[in-house]
Design a protein around this motif. Sequence first.
Motif, PDB file in Angstrom:
ATOM      1  N   VAL A  19      74.426  52.113  40.609  1.00 21.68           N
ATOM      2  CA  VAL A  19      75.003  51.213  39.611  1.00 21.68           C
ATOM      3  C   VAL A  19      74.833  51.858  38.245  1.00 21.68           C
ATOM      4  O   VAL A  19      73.776  52.400  37.926  1.00 21.68           O
ATOM      5  CB  VAL A  19      74.350  49.812  39.645  1.00 21.68           C
ATOM      6  CG1 VAL A  19      72.855  49.866  39.427  1.00 21.68           C
ATOM      7  CG2 VAL A  19      75.008  48.887  38.622  1.00 21.68           C
ATOM      8  N   LYS A  51      79.084  51.420  41.252  1.00 20.82           N
ATOM      9  CA  LYS A  51      79.329  50.089  40.705  1.00 20.82           C
ATOM     10  C   LYS A  51      79.125  50.134  39.203  1.00 20.82           C
ATOM     11  O   LYS A  51      78.139  50.716  38.725  1.00 20.82           O
ATOM     12  CB  LYS A  51      78.373  49.063  41.322  1.00 20.82           C
ATOM     13  CG  LYS A  51      78.621  47.626  40.870  1.00 20.82           C
ATOM     14  CD  LYS A  51      77.736  46.652  41.644  1.00 20.82           C
ATOM     15  CE  LYS A  51      78.061  45.210  41.290  1.00 20.82           C
ATOM     16  NZ  LYS A  51      77.240  44.255  42.088  1.00 20.82           N
ATOM     17  N   VAL A  74      78.721  47.922  35.635  1.00 16.56           N
ATOM     18  CA  VAL A  74      78.468  46.621  35.018  1.00 16.56           C
ATOM     19  C   VAL A  74      78.439  46.796  33.509  1.00 16.56           C
ATOM     20  O   VAL A  74      78.413  47.916  32.997  1.00 16.56           O
ATOM     21  CB  VAL A  74      77.145  45.999  35.521  1.00 16.56           C
ATOM     22  CG1 VAL A  74      77.218  45.733  37.017  1.00 16.56           C
ATOM     23  CG2 VAL A  74      75.959  46.894  35.188  1.00 16.56           C
ATOM     24  N   GLN A 125      71.763  44.082  32.809  1.00 23.11           N
ATOM     25  CA  GLN A 125      72.362  43.643  34.068  1.00 23.11           C
ATOM     26  C   GLN A 125      72.146  44.681  35.152  1.00 23.11           C
ATOM     27  O   GLN A 125      71.763  44.353  36.290  1.00 23.11           O
ATOM     28  CB  GLN A 125      73.860  43.377  33.881  1.00 23.11           C
ATOM     29  CG  GLN A 125      74.546  42.877  35.152  1.00 23.11           C
ATOM     30  CD  GLN A 125      76.043  42.666  34.972  1.00 23.11           C
ATOM     31  OE1 GLN A 125      76.572  42.859  33.873  1.00 23.11           O
ATOM     32  NE2 GLN A 125      76.721  42.280  36.025  1.00 23.11           N
ATOM     33  N   ALA A 126      72.375  45.947  34.822  1.00 23.74           N
ATOM     34  CA  ALA A 126      72.219  47.016  35.813  1.00 23.74           C
ATOM     35  C   ALA A 126      70.779  47.104  36.305  1.00 23.74           C
ATOM     36  O   ALA A 126      70.511  47.141  37.512  1.00 23.74           O
ATOM     37  CB  ALA A 126      72.657  48.350  35.220  1.00 23.74           C
ATOM     38  N   GLU A 162      69.226  43.124  37.318  1.00 25.79           N
ATOM     39  CA  GLU A 162      69.902  42.311  38.324  1.00 25.79           C
ATOM     40  C   GLU A 162      70.418  43.102  39.520  1.00 25.79           C
ATOM     41  O   GLU A 162      70.559  42.557  40.610  1.00 25.79           O
ATOM     42  CB  GLU A 162      71.072  41.565  37.677  1.00 25.79           C
ATOM     43  CG  GLU A 162      70.662  40.619  36.566  1.00 25.79           C
ATOM     44  CD  GLU A 162      71.851  39.955  35.895  1.00 25.79           C
ATOM     45  OE1 GLU A 162      72.964  39.975  36.477  1.00 25.79           O
ATOM     46  OE2 GLU A 162      71.684  39.418  34.787  1.00 25.79           O
ATOM     47  N   GLU A 163      70.714  44.391  39.319  1.00 23.44           N
ATOM     48  CA  GLU A 163      71.349  45.178  40.372  1.00 23.44           C
ATOM     49  C   GLU A 163      70.432  46.217  41.015  1.00 23.44           C
ATOM     50  O   GLU A 163      70.645  46.606  42.164  1.00 23.44           O
ATOM     51  CB  GLU A 163      72.585  45.907  39.815  1.00 23.44           C
ATOM     52  CG  GLU A 163      73.641  45.000  39.206  1.00 23.44           C
ATOM     53  CD  GLU A 163      74.418  44.222  40.243  1.00 23.44           C
ATOM     54  OE1 GLU A 163      74.337  44.580  41.438  1.00 23.44           O
ATOM     55  OE2 GLU A 163      75.108  43.256  39.867  1.00 23.44           O
ATOM     56  N   SER A 216      67.260  47.666  42.792  1.00 24.28           N
ATOM     57  CA  SER A 216      66.233  47.131  43.681  1.00 24.28           C
ATOM     58  C   SER A 216      64.828  47.613  43.347  1.00 24.28           C
ATOM     59  O   SER A 216      63.846  47.026  43.809  1.00 24.28           O
ATOM     60  CB  SER A 216      66.556  47.517  45.132  1.00 24.28           C
ATOM     61  OG  SER A 216      66.576  48.938  45.299  1.00 24.28           O
ATOM     62  N   GLY A 269      64.789  43.340  39.382  1.00 19.27           N
ATOM     63  CA  GLY A 269      65.681  43.532  40.518  1.00 19.27           C
ATOM     64  C   GLY A 269      65.082  43.028  41.816  1.00 19.27           C
ATOM     65  O   GLY A 269      65.798  42.454  42.663  1.00 19.27           O
ATOM     66  N   ALA A 293      68.052  42.524  44.452  1.00 19.46           N
ATOM     67  CA  ALA A 293      69.108  43.495  44.185  1.00 19.46           C
ATOM     68  C   ALA A 293      69.224  44.489  45.334  1.00 19.46           C
ATOM     69  O   ALA A 293      68.252  44.735  46.066  1.00 19.46           O
ATOM     70  CB  ALA A 293      68.813  44.229  42.879  1.00 19.46           C
ATOM     71  N   ARG A 328      70.998  47.739  44.964  1.00 21.96           N
ATOM     72  CA  ARG A 328      71.371  49.091  44.549  1.00 21.96           C
ATOM     73  C   ARG A 328      70.085  49.875  44.221  1.00 21.96           C
ATOM     74  O   ARG A 328      69.390  49.533  43.255  1.00 21.96           O
ATOM     75  CB  ARG A 328      72.291  49.047  43.330  1.00 21.96           C
ATOM     76  CG  ARG A 328      73.665  48.440  43.621  1.00 21.96           C
ATOM     77  CD  ARG A 328      74.681  49.494  43.930  1.00 21.96           C
ATOM     78  NE  ARG A 328      75.892  48.939  44.543  1.00 21.96           N
ATOM     79  CZ  ARG A 328      77.034  49.597  44.677  1.00 21.96           C
ATOM     80  NH1 ARG A 328      77.133  50.843  44.216  1.00 21.96           N
ATOM     81  NH2 ARG A 328      78.066  49.050  45.273  1.00 21.96           N
TER      82      ARG A 328
END
Length: 374
Positions: free
Chosen positions: A187, A226, A228, A233-234, A237-238, A240, A245, A250, A252
Motif C-alpha cells: 500500500v 493499493k 490511498v 490511512q496507509a 489502517e492498511e 498489518s 494496523g 489490516a 497489507r
Amino acid sequence: MTTTRRTTGTTPGSVRLTAVVAALGITALAGCGSSDTSSSGSGGTKGAGPKAVTLVSHDSFNASEAVLKEFTEETGYTVKVLKSGDAGVALNQEILTKGSPRGDVFFGVDNTLLSRALDSGLFTPYEAKGIDRVAAATRLDAEHRVTPVDTGDVCVNYDKKYFADKKLAPPRTFDDLAKPAYKNLLVTENAATSSPGLGFLLGTVAAYGEKGYQDYWKRLKDNGVKVVDGWEQAYNEEFSGSAGGRKAKADRPLVVSYASSPPVEVLYAKPQPAEAPTGVATGTCFRQIEFAGLLDGAKNEAGGKALLDFLIGKKFQEDMPLNMFVNPVVSDAKLPELFTKFGETVEKPTTVAPDLIAKNREQWVQSWSSLVVK
C-alpha cells in the motif's frame, strides 16, 4: 496535531510525528507546544525578559524545553515558535509576506520545495558557524541561503511477522516489489496528496529515469499496489505491521513509510519489545533533507543567525531524533540507542536534484496519476 492531505504540505518530520503518534494512540508528545510558544530562560532585561527570536515552522517542529533553555542562557534570546500548518502552507505564507516576514528564521522547507523557496528570494545568505561539520551531501545551496538541519528517508516498511509466517523473504528493492511473490501486498500514498507518496514516486524516477519510471509503475499496478490518500490511512489502517494496523486488522504487510518508523513502534509500545515488529526495505529509500534560513527583512537578524548556529550545534542535533524522528546532519552528533538498535542505516538512498524536482514535479505527478489512479 493532524496529518495533512496536501503534497506540498507535509514534511518528513510532520508526517512521522503526527501520524505515527496517531497510529499508536498517543495524544501528545512532551514539549510539542502550541502554535505560539517560547522557551524559558533566566536572563534578560527587567520585566520583559530576554529578547525573542521567532522561528516560523511547520506544525511538527519540536525541541525539548531544556535545549531551548540552554540556547537562551547562551545567547540571551528566547525562542518563539510560530507554527504555521504544514510546510507548503507555511512556505506560501512567507512568500506572500516576502520582505516583511512574520519571523526571523524559517524551518522546514525540504529538497522537494527548495528551488521554489530559493527562487522566491526569501532568505538572506548566512554561513552558519559549524557548517563544515554538516554532511557535504546535504549542503545543496552554495550561497548559504539555507542551512541543512535534518534528513529522513522515505522507504517501504514490512511486517516481520507476516513474512516469517509465510516463510517469504521480505522485499529489499524497487524491483522486488513488482515480483509476483509480493502481489497485492503493498500500500502506498497518493503522490498528489501525500509527501511520502511523492517521495516514493521521486525514488522511482531516480531509480528508473524519467522514461523508465512509468513502465515500473505499470508493473506495480499490475502487481496489485493499493493507493490511498495519505500516510495515516496507509500506515494506521492498511499496514498489518503497525500498532494501529493490527487493531484495524489490516491486511497489507508492505507500506511506504520512513526508515525511522521501526524505532517509533518500539518507543511507544507497552511493554517495549526486544525487536522492532517492522523492518525497512533499504533499497527503496528516497532521501529528504530539511533546511532552515534567515528570512529577508528579519527584525532580529542577529538572533536569527544565533539560532541557525544553534540548530546545527551538537546539543540540538542530538535532541532531534526522539523529538521529530529525523536524523542529524552533523558529523559529531550521536544517535540515541533507540535509533541505533532498532533503526536502519540507509547507505545509498535515491535522490533527485531540487531544480529537476521543481521543473518536473507536476508533470511527473500527473503522469503517475493517469497511470495508477485513473
